[in-house]
Design an enzyme around this catalytic site. Structure first.
Site, PDB file in Angstrom:
ATOM      1  N   ARG A 104       0.887  -1.186   0.000  1.00  0.00           N
ATOM      2  CA  ARG A 104       0.000   0.000   0.000  1.00  0.00           C
ATOM      3  C   ARG A 104       0.912   1.220   0.000  1.00  0.00           C
ATOM      4  NH1 ARG A 104      -5.275   1.539   3.533  1.00  0.00           N
ATOM      5  NH2 ARG A 104      -6.100   0.105   1.976  1.00  0.00           N
ATOM      6  N   HIS A 131      -7.369   0.819  -6.430  1.00  0.00           N
ATOM      7  CA  HIS A 131      -7.622   0.013  -5.227  1.00  0.00           C
ATOM      8  C   HIS A 131      -8.309  -1.284  -5.689  1.00  0.00           C
ATOM      9  CE1 HIS A 131      -7.924  -1.078  -1.178  1.00  0.00           C
ATOM     10  NE2 HIS A 131      -8.782  -0.192  -0.707  1.00  0.00           N
ATOM     11  N   GLN A 134     -10.234  -3.845  -3.278  1.00  0.00           N
ATOM     12  CA  GLN A 134     -11.540  -3.371  -2.808  1.00  0.00           C
ATOM     13  C   GLN A 134     -12.607  -3.574  -3.884  1.00  0.00           C
ATOM     14  OE1 GLN A 134     -12.279  -1.894   0.419  1.00  0.00           O
ATOM     15  NE2 GLN A 134     -14.281  -2.495  -0.370  1.00  0.00           N
ATOM     16  N   ASP A 220     -17.045   7.402  -1.918  1.00  0.00           N
ATOM     17  CA  ASP A 220     -15.845   7.264  -1.086  1.00  0.00           C
ATOM     18  C   ASP A 220     -15.555   8.643  -0.497  1.00  0.00           C
ATOM     19  OD1 ASP A 220     -13.462   6.322   0.027  1.00  0.00           O
ATOM     20  OD2 ASP A 220     -12.354   6.316  -1.855  1.00  0.00           O
ATOM     21  N   CYS A 260     -16.287   1.891   0.536  1.00  0.00           N
ATOM     22  CA  CYS A 260     -15.166   1.017   0.917  1.00  0.00           C
ATOM     23  C   CYS A 260     -14.767   1.172   2.385  1.00  0.00           C
ATOM     24  CB  CYS A 260     -13.974   1.263   0.006  1.00  0.00           C
ATOM     25  SG  CYS A 260     -13.257   2.914   0.160  1.00  0.00           S
ATOM     26  N   ARG A 288     -13.657  -8.519   1.854  1.00  0.00           N
ATOM     27  CA  ARG A 288     -12.224  -8.355   1.577  1.00  0.00           C
ATOM     28  C   ARG A 288     -11.477  -9.634   1.967  1.00  0.00           C
ATOM     29  NH1 ARG A 288     -10.035  -3.168   1.451  1.00  0.00           N
ATOM     30  NH2 ARG A 288      -8.111  -4.243   0.897  1.00  0.00           N
TER      31      ARG A 288
HETATM   32  N1  NVA Z   1      -9.849   6.703  -1.502  1.00  0.00           N
HETATM   33  C1  NVA Z   1      -9.490   6.356  -0.148  1.00  0.00           C
HETATM   34  C2  NVA Z   1      -9.741   4.893   0.078  1.00  0.00           C
HETATM   35  C3  NVA Z   1      -9.427   4.431   1.477  1.00  0.00           C
HETATM   36  C4  NVA Z   1      -9.627   2.953   1.659  1.00  0.00           C
HETATM   37  C5  NVA Z   1      -8.041   6.703   0.109  1.00  0.00           C
HETATM   38  O1  NVA Z   1      -7.211   6.464  -0.784  1.00  0.00           O
HETATM   39  O2  NVA Z   1      -7.734   7.221   1.174  1.00  0.00           O
HETATM   40  N1   CP Z   2     -11.236   0.020   2.497  1.00  0.00           N
HETATM   41  C1   CP Z   2      -9.972  -0.076   2.913  1.00  0.00           C
HETATM   42  O1   CP Z   2      -9.053  -0.337   2.145  1.00  0.00           O
HETATM   43  O2   CP Z   2      -9.835   0.110   4.253  1.00  0.00           O
HETATM   44  P1   CP Z   2      -8.454   0.290   5.054  1.00  0.00           P
HETATM   45  O3   CP Z   2      -7.869   1.629   4.656  1.00  0.00           O
HETATM   46  O4   CP Z   2      -8.879   0.261   6.495  1.00  0.00           O
HETATM   47  O5   CP Z   2      -7.535  -0.826   4.706  1.00  0.00           O
END
Ligand code: NVA
Ligand code: CP
Length: 305
Positions: A104, A131, A134, A220, A260, A288
């Protein structure tokens, strides 16, 4: 077996995505019946986090353990990567010590560089641009409720972010319609960068109109991780793009709502929608676990064309 990575939805064909979703279904059933096999016994997953996580970390870590494998979590700030070790060197070293890697991070280019130097499969656990894990869970959740997503209508409301990009890719590959509504100021750059893959997408300036007859409405956060400096500006920009009850009522009668998570009630979604009868966000989060087990089995044990 040929080395394969999952850095974005379009890394897989439709057949491969459907195969992972089918495996997810079997794994979820086995999980419910407490009959999971130790299919990943002796296998190890390393996870590298440049950003925070609850769901991604838990679902990968517990998923590996449930299938007999082990998971090691690295926060990059505690590693030599955090002190500037080249990503290519880190990839060569880490991939010699484990069977599969999840990352990540910020730029998609970083996971691509990492994967180019890794001798084991690499999974994107979220970048600024994608992502994909997800979206696997979201499509799986939709299919659990509605059988198939093909020819259905999904509406995305809000920021043109990593989740939105992955939905765009999924709509082209899995053949469903995707309505997108965002502040018009954002649309121009997005459209030119993704248009070639956006063959099933329709843009709407009006989020209410975008929801009409939709089978799924999803959104989101307005400010994704890494964009915190823009939070105040974004709150003003996205005010009209909140998923509220009137928009859900303009969708299909049995429309589902997904997010998500984590969510901000009163911003991108109202409490009555996310906590209401159309919301399937808790199934979406649980899934997930199942889809990522399937993904890891698929990448490590084969069963792809
Ligand atoms: N779009 C959000 C998703 C978090 C799971 C982010 O990147 O922070
Ligand atoms: N939806 C998602 O990826 O959640 P986290 O940021 O908690 O991993």
């Amino acid at each position: 077996m040929k080395l394969k990575h999952f850095l974005k939805i379009s890394d897989f064909t439709k057949t491969q995505l459907l195969q992972v979703l089918d495996m997810s279904n079997s794994l979820k059933t086995s999980h419910r019946e407490k009959k999971l096999k130790q299919s990943l016994s002796g296998k190890s997953l390393v996870m590298i986090f440049d950003k925070p996580s609850t769901r991604t970390r838990l679902s990968f870590e517990i998923g590996m353990q449930e299938l007999g494998g082990i998971a090691v979590v690295l926060q990059s700030r505690d590693t030599q990567l955090g002190r500037g070790e080249p990503i290519e060197d880190a990839a060569k070293v880490i991939s010699r010590m484990c069977d599969i890697i999840m990352i990540r991070t910020f730029d998609q280019k970083s996971v691509e560089s990492f994967s180019n130097h890794s001798c084991v499969p690499v999974i994107n656990g979220l970048t600024n641009e994608h992502h994909p894990c997800q979206i696997l869970a979201d499509v799986f959740t939709f299919m659990e409720y509605r059988g198939t997503i093909e020819n259905r209508k999904v509406t995305w409301i809000g920021d043109l972010n990593n989740m939105c990009f992955s939905w765009v890719e999924a709509s082209s590959i899995l053949d469903f319609k995707l309505n997108i509504s965002c502040p018009p100021a954002l649309k121009k750059n997005f459209v030119s960068s993704i248009l070639p893959t956006a063959r099933n997408c329709t843009f709407f300036d009006d989020p209410f109109e975008a929801c009409e007859n939709s089978d799924l409405v999803t959104t989101d956060v307005w400010t994704s991780m890494g964009y915190e400096d823009e939070e105040d500006k974004r709150k003003k920009l996205f005010g009209k793009w909140s998923v509220t009850k009137d928009k859900i009522e303009n969708a299909a009668r049995d429309c589902l709502f997904m997010h998500c998570l984590p969510a901000h009630r009163g911003e991108e979604v109202s409490a009555e929608v996310i906590d209401g009868p159309r919301s399937v966000v808790w199934d979406e989060a649980e899934n997930r676990l199942h889809v990522q087990k399937a993904l890891i089995e698929f990448l490590l044990l084969g069963r792809y064309n």
